[in-house]
Design an enzyme around this catalytic site. Structure first.
Site, mmCIF file in Angstrom:
data_model
loop_
_atom_site.group_PDB
_atom_site.id
_atom_site.type_symbol
_atom_site.label_atom_id
_atom_site.label_comp_id
_atom_site.label_asym_id
_atom_site.label_seq_id
_atom_site.Cartn_x
_atom_site.Cartn_y
_atom_site.Cartn_z
ATOM 1 N N LYS A 13 40.578 35.734 44.164
ATOM 2 C CA LYS A 13 40.406 37.206 45.346
ATOM 3 C C LYS A 13 38.758 36.471 45.497
ATOM 4 C CE LYS A 13 42.294 40.892 42.968
ATOM 5 N NZ LYS A 13 42.022 39.572 41.820
ATOM 6 N N ARG A 86 44.772 49.342 42.397
ATOM 7 C CA ARG A 86 45.805 48.254 41.367
ATOM 8 C C ARG A 86 46.965 49.671 41.170
ATOM 9 N NH1 ARG A 86 40.700 44.743 39.348
ATOM 10 N NH2 ARG A 86 41.251 43.495 38.349
ATOM 11 N N ARG A 125 37.111 30.808 33.981
ATOM 12 C CA ARG A 125 35.679 31.104 34.758
ATOM 13 C C ARG A 125 34.244 31.452 33.716
ATOM 14 N NH1 ARG A 125 37.776 35.112 37.998
ATOM 15 N NH2 ARG A 125 38.206 36.775 36.651
ATOM 16 N N ARG A 158 32.415 36.199 32.117
ATOM 17 C CA ARG A 158 33.039 37.398 31.345
ATOM 18 C C ARG A 158 33.224 38.141 30.459
ATOM 19 N NH1 ARG A 158 35.751 39.190 37.013
ATOM 20 N NH2 ARG A 158 37.398 40.152 35.565
ATOM 21 N N ARG A 169 45.330 42.072 30.112
ATOM 22 C CA ARG A 169 44.647 42.282 31.934
ATOM 23 C C ARG A 169 46.107 41.824 32.558
ATOM 24 N NH1 ARG A 169 40.276 39.259 32.610
ATOM 25 N NH2 ARG A 169 39.775 39.456 34.882
HETATM 26 P P1 AMP Z 1 38.202 42.537 38.235
HETATM 27 O O1 AMP Z 1 36.181 42.125 38.417
HETATM 28 O O2 AMP Z 1 38.285 43.113 39.641
HETATM 29 O O3 AMP Z 1 38.682 41.432 37.663
HETATM 30 O O4 AMP Z 1 38.069 44.211 37.296
HETATM 31 C C1 AMP Z 1 37.680 43.945 35.888
HETATM 32 C C2 AMP Z 1 37.824 45.445 35.124
HETATM 33 O O5 AMP Z 1 37.176 46.331 35.597
HETATM 34 C C3 AMP Z 1 39.589 46.304 35.506
HETATM 35 O O6 AMP Z 1 40.124 44.781 34.092
HETATM 36 C C4 AMP Z 1 38.917 47.359 34.734
HETATM 37 O O7 AMP Z 1 39.518 47.548 33.880
HETATM 38 C C5 AMP Z 1 38.505 47.385 35.998
HETATM 39 N N1 AMP Z 1 38.597 48.058 37.356
HETATM 40 C C6 AMP Z 1 37.868 47.323 38.559
HETATM 41 N N2 AMP Z 1 38.747 47.757 39.650
HETATM 42 C C7 AMP Z 1 39.800 49.127 39.187
HETATM 43 C C8 AMP Z 1 40.261 49.135 39.610
HETATM 44 N N3 AMP Z 1 40.427 49.404 40.828
HETATM 45 N N4 AMP Z 1 41.078 49.775 39.223
HETATM 46 C C9 AMP Z 1 40.894 50.673 37.636
HETATM 47 N N5 AMP Z 1 41.090 49.861 36.662
HETATM 48 C C10 AMP Z 1 39.541 49.196 38.077
#
Ligand code: AMP
Length: 212
Positions: A13, A86, A125, A158, A169
């Site tokens: 994404k 999400r 990554r 990360r 996740r």
């Molecule tokens: P991402 O960078 O989108 O992979 O998000 C990393 C982490 O941020 C996720 O595993 C969640 O802990 C938190 N996170 C990001 N976006 C959301 C969301 N829309 N709802 C809940 N947690 C989120």
């Protein structure tokens, strides 16, 4: 036009968003990036987010949607929603927020990637802490090892890309986020992209441009 990117962690994404931003003038609305910024600045909101993110768990909807609502007050057009919604609840709140602003989501791009490929991508990554661009130790190497091509920053892994966090996740994705595919698939503007082992990021991008 506003676009939503739907897909598991590691589905690409962020990489797709990067191309759409660079070439098509979109702006990214990544809740993950906004939360990491709060954590870096050690704000109370960041401390709250870190409790969940460090475990690979979803941040509660009230906290997440507060961040989204703030962002939308300033920007609500030409956005790419990346990592949001999400949960079904987030999807409904997001729609309500957009309606209030006379905006909507025009396209939902679902990137469908087999689990083994997700795992390979996440395990290799590396990201730039400054410009957020993501690299891969095999398939998307930076020009100089460990250094961002754009700004020379040292690339980092990360914390939630550690294998035990990735498991949590992916479970959260399967139980909370994957049902969103059913929610959107019969609505107008749904685009299903199948990305298998041989698909390149450029091919995914070309297919998305065709759909837009
Ligand atoms: P991402 O960078 O989108 O992979 O998000 C990393 C982490 O941020 C996720 O595993 C969640 O802990 C938190 N996170 C990001 N976006 C959301 C969301 N829309 N709802 C809940 N947690 C989120």
């Amino acid at each position: 036009m506003n676009i939503m990117l739907l897909g598991a962690p590691g589905s690409g994404k962020g990489t797709l968003a990067e191309k759409l931003i660079k070439n098509q003038g979109f702006k990214q609305m990544s809740t993950g990036d906004l939360m990491r910024k709060e954590i870096k600045e050690e704000t109370p909101l960041g401390i709250e987010c870190a409790r969940y993110m460090n475990e690979g768990k979803l941040v509660p909807d009230e906290v997440t949607m507060g961040i989204v609502k703030n962002f939308l007050q300033e920007n609500h057009n030409q956005l790419i929603f990346d990592g949001i919604p999400r949960t079904l609840n987030q999807a409904k709140i997001l729609e309500e927020n957009l309606v209030e602003l006379n905006a909507k989501i025009d396209k939902v791009i679902y990137i469908d990637v087999p689990t083994q490929i997700l795992l390979d991508r996440i395990s290799g990554r590396l990201i730039c802490p400054k410009c957020k661009v993501s690299y891969h130790i095999i398939s998307r190497k930076p020009k100089a090892e460990g250094i961002c091509d754009n700004d020379g920053s040292e690339l980092v892994r990360r914390p939630d890309d550690a294998p035990e966090k990735v498991k949590v996740r992916l479970e959260a994705y399967a139980s909370e986020t994957a049902p969103l595919v059913d929610y959107y698939k019969n609505k107008p503007g749904f685009v299903h992209i199948v990305d298998n082992a041989n698909t390149t990021a450029e091919e995914v991008y070309a297919e998305v441009l065709g759909a837009l």
